[in-house]
Write a protein that holds these residues in place. Sequence first.
Motif, mmCIF file in Angstrom:
data_model
loop_
_atom_site.group_PDB
_atom_site.id
_atom_site.type_symbol
_atom_site.label_atom_id
_atom_site.label_comp_id
_atom_site.label_asym_id
_atom_site.label_seq_id
_atom_site.Cartn_x
_atom_site.Cartn_y
_atom_site.Cartn_z
ATOM 1 N N ILE A 6 -7.418 -18.328 -18.838
ATOM 2 C CA ILE A 6 -7.431 -18.919 -20.125
ATOM 3 C C ILE A 6 -6.739 -17.890 -21.040
ATOM 4 N N ALA A 7 -6.846 -16.430 -20.742
ATOM 5 C CA ALA A 7 -6.275 -15.537 -21.708
ATOM 6 C C ALA A 7 -4.683 -15.546 -21.430
ATOM 7 N N VAL A 8 -4.226 -15.892 -20.410
ATOM 8 C CA VAL A 8 -2.705 -15.960 -20.224
ATOM 9 C C VAL A 8 -2.122 -17.218 -20.387
ATOM 10 N N GLU A 9 -2.878 -18.114 -20.650
ATOM 11 C CA GLU A 9 -2.747 -19.612 -20.749
ATOM 12 C C GLU A 9 -1.218 -20.066 -21.609
ATOM 13 N N ASP A 10 -1.323 -19.329 -22.711
ATOM 14 C CA ASP A 10 -0.116 -19.647 -23.587
ATOM 15 C C ASP A 10 1.081 -19.183 -23.066
ATOM 16 N N LEU A 113 3.709 -15.527 -12.447
ATOM 17 C CA LEU A 113 3.979 -14.635 -13.405
ATOM 18 C C LEU A 113 2.725 -14.443 -14.138
ATOM 19 N N GLY A 114 1.927 -15.252 -14.386
ATOM 20 C CA GLY A 114 0.661 -15.229 -15.387
ATOM 21 C C GLY A 114 -0.309 -14.624 -14.454
ATOM 22 N N ALA A 115 -0.250 -14.764 -12.860
ATOM 23 C CA ALA A 115 -1.314 -14.281 -11.840
ATOM 24 C C ALA A 115 -1.128 -12.856 -11.950
ATOM 25 N N ALA A 116 0.241 -12.655 -11.803
ATOM 26 C CA ALA A 116 0.958 -11.119 -11.886
ATOM 27 C C ALA A 116 0.489 -10.481 -13.043
ATOM 28 N N LYS A 117 0.645 -11.068 -14.200
ATOM 29 C CA LYS A 117 0.135 -10.213 -15.220
ATOM 30 C C LYS A 117 -1.251 -9.703 -15.476
ATOM 31 N N VAL A 118 -2.052 -10.813 -14.994
ATOM 32 C CA VAL A 118 -3.687 -10.389 -14.823
ATOM 33 C C VAL A 118 -3.854 -9.354 -13.644
#
Length: 411
Positions: A6-10, A113-118
Amino acid sequence: MLEAAIAVEDYVVGLRRYFHQYPEVSMKEFQTIEKVKTELEQIGIPYEVVHDGGIIGTIKGSEPGKTMMLRADLDALPMQESPMNLKQPKQVVSKNEEAAHTCGHDAHMAMLLGAAKVLHAHKNKFAGKVLVVFEQGEEIGGGIYALLKRLTEIGVDGVWGIHMKNDLASGKISVDAGPRMAGAFPFKVIINGESGHGSRPDLAVSPVDAFVDFYQKITAMRLHKLNPFEPITYSVGTVSAKGAANVIPEKIEFSGTARYLHIEQGRTAAAEFKRLLEATCDFHGCTFEYVVEPEAKDIVVYNHGDCARIAEHAIKKSLGKEVLAKHAAWMASEPFAFYQKYFPGVFAFLGTYNEALGTGAEHHNTHFDIDEDVLKIGVAATLQYTLDFLSFKEKIDFTPTKESMDQLFGK
């Protein structure tokens, strides 16, 4: 993991909308690749570009361990999309003529990319290595050979991928063990006859008659020769013959594909196709030649049992057991099957069917659209599976194929 997603959802939704507006067709994903590279650089993930293959980013954990590969696809389809889904205007529409993300690859890239960021932000909390892999030309199988060759050189212990699924309820995930997507063999055939005037068909040898007869025979093949308990589909997609209404053509060309979930069923279908074609052409006094000869290969997307169990536990832990869903195998084909010949893993289906939103049109349909609310669920599942796989201590009973890549790809 849902909280992290949820933190990277946007961020993920924004990327999905960017990719959707600027789609590029297979093996021409130039701007798309540049965007992925830019995002990896901004996150701080080193990467390498594999020529005619894609991108491999590397996230190293706190200490040595297993190597986990996460895969997304880069390409769009060569088609014009509708600005409407099944009920209302889409959130975003392609700005590139004759190119559209009507299969969900825009979402796949964004979620990865969202998963990679986390994962990069928490790399000190896991042992091992994560490869984030972006594949070119999935729709035509254009990038898989070069990419897989490099990945086998690097070494991979497990593989994970997600595909949006139009007929699975939004937010549900299927990670069932066993066959998930079909193997396929294409065929392209020329039937040769003797041309003549339409007023005297008896003086000609019509390849059209031979094709029609053959088509009826392969339609009946399912009833007489194929195991009814093993799914298979086959279709003729193109038929062409040059000439005029009053001319019996000299030749006719046709092409199509067969899809199967069990290799023996595929081999039986390919052998019977050849037998029927030869017998039919002989009966009509025609000859034939293969442009693409039907040959069944054992390339089925197949979820490894141990990996599927890890995935089920990961989803229950991170998202709740109500998110898990059973889903029938999909008779479309996917290059992901090639990874699974060398590495054990899971190809998950993420549901995007939402009647109220109008999402649920078939893949490759002009009205295809996704429910963006499910993207965070895909990210959470990816994160939890990755961490659980890397920390899994039991032996996974998997034997990679003994075929070389050239053998596997028929080179």
